[in-house]
Motif scaffolding. Structure first.
Motif, PDB file in Angstrom:
ATOM      1  N   GLU A  99      92.517  63.043  28.501  1.00  0.00           N
ATOM      2  CA  GLU A  99      92.591  63.823  29.743  1.00  0.00           C
ATOM      3  C   GLU A  99      93.879  64.636  29.726  1.00  0.00           C
ATOM      4  OE1 GLU A  99      90.053  63.624  31.778  1.00  0.00           O
ATOM      5  OE2 GLU A  99      89.127  61.998  30.633  1.00  0.00           O
ATOM      6  N   GLY A 100      94.008  65.493  30.726  1.00  0.00           N
ATOM      7  CA  GLY A 100      95.248  66.250  30.870  1.00  0.00           C
ATOM      8  C   GLY A 100      95.201  67.562  30.127  1.00  0.00           C
ATOM      9  N   GLU A 101      96.378  68.061  29.810  1.00  0.00           N
ATOM     10  CA  GLU A 101      96.453  69.402  29.241  1.00  0.00           C
ATOM     11  C   GLU A 101      97.409  69.410  28.059  1.00  0.00           C
ATOM     12  OE1 GLU A 101      99.563  71.369  32.259  1.00  0.00           O
ATOM     13  OE2 GLU A 101      97.786  70.455  33.151  1.00  0.00           O
ATOM     14  N   PRO A 102      97.354  70.479  27.249  1.00  0.00           N
ATOM     15  CA  PRO A 102      98.248  70.547  26.088  1.00  0.00           C
ATOM     16  C   PRO A 102      99.700  70.355  26.514  1.00  0.00           C
ATOM     17  CG  PRO A 102      96.743  72.420  26.120  1.00  0.00           C
ATOM     18  CD  PRO A 102      96.507  71.670  27.381  1.00  0.00           C
ATOM     19  N   GLY A 103     100.398  69.526  25.788  1.00  0.00           N
ATOM     20  CA  GLY A 103     101.793  69.235  26.143  1.00  0.00           C
ATOM     21  C   GLY A 103     101.905  68.003  27.018  1.00  0.00           C
ATOM     22  N   ARG A 104     100.783  67.620  27.667  1.00  0.00           N
ATOM     23  CA  ARG A 104     100.833  66.452  28.562  1.00  0.00           C
ATOM     24  C   ARG A 104      99.435  65.827  28.642  1.00  0.00           C
ATOM     25  NH1 ARG A 104     102.633  66.780  34.748  1.00  0.00           N
ATOM     26  NH2 ARG A 104     100.968  68.258  34.620  1.00  0.00           N
ATOM     27  N   PHE A 105      99.058  65.204  27.551  1.00  0.00           N
ATOM     28  CA  PHE A 105      97.746  64.541  27.498  1.00  0.00           C
ATOM     29  C   PHE A 105      97.894  63.071  27.887  1.00  0.00           C
ATOM     30  CE2 PHE A 105      96.799  67.711  23.990  1.00  0.00           C
ATOM     31  CZ  PHE A 105      95.750  68.352  24.625  1.00  0.00           C
ATOM     32  N   GLN A 106      96.868  62.538  28.559  1.00  0.00           N
ATOM     33  CA  GLN A 106      96.786  61.088  28.753  1.00  0.00           C
ATOM     34  C   GLN A 106      95.641  60.595  27.868  1.00  0.00           C
ATOM     35  OE1 GLN A 106      96.636  62.971  31.974  1.00  0.00           O
ATOM     36  NE2 GLN A 106      98.851  63.014  31.631  1.00  0.00           N
ATOM     37  N   VAL A 107      95.966  59.696  26.962  1.00  0.00           N
ATOM     38  CA  VAL A 107      94.967  59.199  26.011  1.00  0.00           C
ATOM     39  C   VAL A 107      94.616  57.760  26.358  1.00  0.00           C
ATOM     40  CG1 VAL A 107      94.389  59.011  23.563  1.00  0.00           C
ATOM     41  CG2 VAL A 107      96.275  60.476  24.264  1.00  0.00           C
ATOM     42  N   THR A 108      93.319  57.466  26.365  1.00  0.00           N
ATOM     43  CA  THR A 108      92.894  56.075  26.556  1.00  0.00           C
ATOM     44  C   THR A 108      92.527  55.504  25.190  1.00  0.00           C
ATOM     45  OG1 THR A 108      91.995  56.701  28.689  1.00  0.00           O
ATOM     46  CG2 THR A 108      91.311  54.560  27.816  1.00  0.00           C
ATOM     47  N   ILE A 109      93.150  54.387  24.876  1.00  0.00           N
ATOM     48  CA  ILE A 109      92.977  53.738  23.567  1.00  0.00           C
ATOM     49  C   ILE A 109      92.305  52.387  23.768  1.00  0.00           C
ATOM     50  CG2 ILE A 109      94.252  52.721  21.610  1.00  0.00           C
ATOM     51  CD1 ILE A 109      94.843  55.620  21.835  1.00  0.00           C
ATOM     52  N   ARG A 110      91.319  52.091  22.946  1.00  0.00           N
ATOM     53  CA  ARG A 110      90.768  50.726  22.940  1.00  0.00           C
ATOM     54  C   ARG A 110      91.375  49.963  21.767  1.00  0.00           C
ATOM     55  NH1 ARG A 110      86.646  47.736  24.965  1.00  0.00           N
ATOM     56  NH2 ARG A 110      85.920  49.537  26.146  1.00  0.00           N
ATOM     57  N   GLN A 111      92.177  48.960  22.071  1.00  0.00           N
ATOM     58  CA  GLN A 111      92.735  48.099  21.023  1.00  0.00           C
ATOM     59  C   GLN A 111      91.744  46.966  20.797  1.00  0.00           C
ATOM     60  OE1 GLN A 111      95.834  48.365  19.144  1.00  0.00           O
ATOM     61  NE2 GLN A 111      94.450  46.987  18.050  1.00  0.00           N
ATOM     62  N   LYS A 112      91.109  46.968  19.631  1.00  0.00           N
ATOM     63  CA  LYS A 112      90.060  45.971  19.382  1.00  0.00           C
ATOM     64  C   LYS A 112      90.678  44.595  19.109  1.00  0.00           C
ATOM     65  CE  LYS A 112      88.282  48.876  16.288  1.00  0.00           C
ATOM     66  NZ  LYS A 112      87.436  49.383  15.205  1.00  0.00           N
ATOM     67  N   ALA A 113      89.961  43.576  19.535  1.00  0.00           N
ATOM     68  CA  ALA A 113      90.463  42.202  19.350  1.00  0.00           C
ATOM     69  C   ALA A 113      90.383  41.818  17.879  1.00  0.00           C
ATOM     70  CB  ALA A 113      89.622  41.243  20.187  1.00  0.00           C
ATOM     71  N   ARG A 114      91.497  41.309  17.325  1.00  0.00           N
ATOM     72  CA  ARG A 114      91.506  40.824  15.926  1.00  0.00           C
ATOM     73  C   ARG A 114      91.183  39.331  15.873  1.00  0.00           C
ATOM     74  NH1 ARG A 114      94.916  44.455  12.469  1.00  0.00           N
ATOM     75  NH2 ARG A 114      94.710  42.947  10.792  1.00  0.00           N
ATOM     76  N   TYR A 115      91.400  38.649  16.976  1.00  0.00           N
ATOM     77  CA  TYR A 115      91.248  37.189  17.074  1.00  0.00           C
ATOM     78  C   TYR A 115      92.292  36.448  16.237  1.00  0.00           C
ATOM     79  CZ  TYR A 115      86.979  38.883  19.114  1.00  0.00           C
ATOM     80  OH  TYR A 115      86.089  39.583  19.886  1.00  0.00           O
ATOM     81  N   VAL A 116      93.247  37.206  15.696  1.00  0.00           N
ATOM     82  CA  VAL A 116      94.400  36.626  14.995  1.00  0.00           C
ATOM     83  C   VAL A 116      95.607  37.422  15.479  1.00  0.00           C
ATOM     84  CG1 VAL A 116      95.542  36.292  12.766  1.00  0.00           C
ATOM     85  CG2 VAL A 116      93.059  36.010  12.929  1.00  0.00           C
ATOM     86  N   ASP A 117      96.639  36.724  15.933  1.00  0.00           N
ATOM     87  CA  ASP A 117      97.829  37.403  16.448  1.00  0.00           C
ATOM     88  C   ASP A 117      98.693  37.863  15.263  1.00  0.00           C
ATOM     89  OD1 ASP A 117     100.184  38.187  17.550  1.00  0.00           O
ATOM     90  OD2 ASP A 117     100.517  36.361  18.740  1.00  0.00           O
ATOM     91  N   PRO A 118      98.813  39.186  15.039  1.00  0.00           N
ATOM     92  CA  PRO A 118      99.581  39.660  13.876  1.00  0.00           C
ATOM     93  C   PRO A 118     101.037  39.211  13.925  1.00  0.00           C
ATOM     94  CG  PRO A 118      98.417  41.490  14.933  1.00  0.00           C
ATOM     95  CD  PRO A 118      98.287  40.302  15.840  1.00  0.00           C
ATOM     96  N   ALA A 119     101.568  38.999  15.124  1.00  0.00           N
ATOM     97  CA  ALA A 119     102.974  38.587  15.221  1.00  0.00           C
ATOM     98  C   ALA A 119     103.165  37.153  14.724  1.00  0.00           C
ATOM     99  CB  ALA A 119     103.444  38.709  16.666  1.00  0.00           C
TER     100      ALA A 119
END
Ligand SMILES: Cc1cc2nc3c(=O)[nH]c(=O)nc-3n(C[C@H](O)[C@H](O)[C@H](O)COP(=O)(O)OP(=O)(O)OC[C@H]3O[C@@H](n4cnc5c(N)ncnc54)[C@H](O)[C@@H]3O)c2cc1C
Ligand code: SF4
Ligand code: SF4
Length: 441
Positions: A99-119
């Motif tokens: 959404e938004g405009e060039p220079g100021r976009f809002q992006v929606t990201i889906r972070q998929k579940a890994r079921y393993v905590d990388p940390a």
């Protein structure tokens, strides 16, 4: 490396790079070095795109093993992207909205579940050792298997495991042996918002579906392989240790045939364009096959050899002169399996116009490039695709999409090799930087 100061509080000088193959990694590093904050997103569990598949690259046949070996040398782009303070890796994530405009976009990201905590995961592999579920491994298109809990390859970035929930039976064996307690079956996908000034698309390509050319017997005959599979087989880290082998009996093939333009220059399958890389990668694979199995004879069936890049003609001459590879200008019409031997009989029209048949031990289909899966969903972000489904750009602004503020580089614009991808990624990074500088002025 210093973070850029924002001149206008309304604008964002962060960049989202979608696709972390060699194109995305190259652009991300250049932008990060110029001081921009870069979110480097890939839908795969690790970054790198097609690079881990490639053990040697044309036209030098130099080694790309640093991507797979336990001790990668310094300046490997994988490591640099992982460690750069201005690059924020987003593996196993997808873009859902812009959404938004060039220079100021809002992006929606889906972070998929890994079921393993990388940390928490220390990459010990104890879980995979006890997991009873084996499924085809993505790298090399199923020539090998992996477990339901897995790491894409040993030097993957990030180096954490993940669970393929479509395969997992929830038997709980892995939970028992995971000392750091990294496994979490309750994890769920998460939606996140990012604010960025520009987006750079570099989601690469996918292989043409070899099964669509039923006359070549892929999927029916075990000794018909795709070029992606053969590339993996020729890697020193493959189960065969880089030796060509017939999947049916593990024997070294004495007669290998390459069929060019499978899914390229083929209007009947909606693929009227040249994929531009296959002539060269087939030549590389043919040379490697001859090096590793010197007793083998290699024949390449082609329409035209398109060797247009720097040093490419010389490479082809070496293949013919030094390696004894035979190039035959003939269209193969069918491949049939010989019942007892599982050899393959090729029917083709020879250069003198007469129909011929010839037997081989192994056939490799040089697959063309098609747009990556999920391109239609990505295009809903508001940029146009061309008639073949790759990203549309104008002739004189090749890295700009039809949506202002959204740029493109690499094989997603049109099929191309690594040097051209890297060059285009540098051009796109420069254009993104210029765009953001103009936007904040
Ligand atoms: C068998 C074979 C051998 C080859 N050998 C050579 C060689 O020897 N020399 C050479 O120069 N070239 C070679 N190439 C070509 C080389 O692989 C490409 O030029 C290069 O990979 C293009 O890089 P890229 O970054 O554009 O795309 P990719 O490497 O395809 O990377 C794209 C990345 O984007 C991700 N992605 C895709 N869709 C999305 C999405 N919707 N959202 C988020 N992420 C997404 C993918 O997971 C991937 O990580 C070969 C190709 C093949 C198939
Ligand atoms: S719970 Fe799933 S990932 Fe873990 S060992 Fe069992 S099948 Fe494998
Ligand atoms: S999930 Fe646990 S057992 Fe598996 S590699 Fe990571 S730390 Fe080791």
């Amino acid at each position: 490396m210093k973070n850029r100061e924002r001149k206008n509080r309304e604008q964002s000088d962060a960049v989202l790079v979608v696709g972390a193959g060699i194109g995305g990694m190259g652009a991300a590093l250049l932008l990060a070095e110029a001081g921009f904050q870069v979110h480097l997103l890939d839908r795969a569990p690790s970054i790198g795109g097609s690079q881990p598949l490639l053990d040697r690259t044309f036209p030098t046949n130099s080694c790309g093993l640093c991507f797979m070996s336990p001790l990668p040398p310094a300046y490997c782009p994988f490591i640099e992207c992982d460690r750069h303070p201005n690059i924020h890796l987003l593996p196993y994530a997808e873009v859902e909205g812009l959404e938004g405009e060039p220079g100021r976009f809002q992006v929606t990201i889906r972070q998929k579940a890994r079921y393993v905590d990388p940390a928490r995961c220390d990459g010990c592999g104890a879980c995979a050792a006890v997991c009873p579920v084996e499924v085809p491994r993505e790298l090399g298109e199923g020539l090998e298997t992996r477990k339901a809990i897995y790491r894409p390859y040993p030097q993957a970035v990030p180096n954490a495991f993940l669970i393929d929930m479509a395969a997992c039976t929830r038997c709980g064996e892995c939970l028992e042996v995971c000392q750091p307690g990294a496994i979490d079956f309750e994890q769920e996908d998460e939606l996140r918002q990012l604010e960025v000034g520009a987006v750079l698309l570099s989601p690469g390509f996918a292989p043409f579906d070899a099964r669509a050319k039923g006359e070549f017997g892929y999927g029916l005959y075990p000794n018909v392989l795709t070029s992606f599979q053969f590339e993996r087989m020729l890697s020193l880290t493959s189960p065969s240790g880089g030796l060509p082998q017939r999947p049916s009996d593990g024997k070294t093939p004495r007669r290998i045939a390459f069929i060019q333009c499978v899914g390229s220059r083929d209007p009947a399958h909606g693929r009227g364009y040249c994929s531009s890389v296959c002539c060269m990668y087939a030549t590389k694979q043919a040379m490697l096959a001859r090096e590793r199995a010197p007793e083998s004879r290699v024949t390449v069936f082609y329409m035209d050899m398109r060797t247009f890049g720097k040093g490419f003609d010389r490479y082809l001459e070496r293949a013919e002169g030094e390696y004894g590879i035979e190039y035959r200008r003939s269209m193969v019409s069918a491949v049939k399996q010989v019942p007892d031997s599982q050899n393959l009989r090729l029917s083709y029209v020879a250069e003198d116009g007469r129909p011929r048949e010839e037997e081989f031990d192994l056939v490799v289909l040089s697959l063309g490039f098609v747009p990556p899966a999920g391109t239609d969903a990505l295009a809903r972000l508001g940029f146009d695709l061309n008639e073949h489904g790759f990203c549309h750009t104008d002739e004189f602004s090749p890295v700009e999409t039809t949506r202002p503020g959204v740029f493109v580089a690499g094989a997603f614009r049109e099929p191309k090799d690594i040097p051209d991808t890297v060059a285009e990624a540098a051009g796109a990074a420069a254009q993104v930087a210029a765009f953001l500088q103009a936007a904040v002025r």
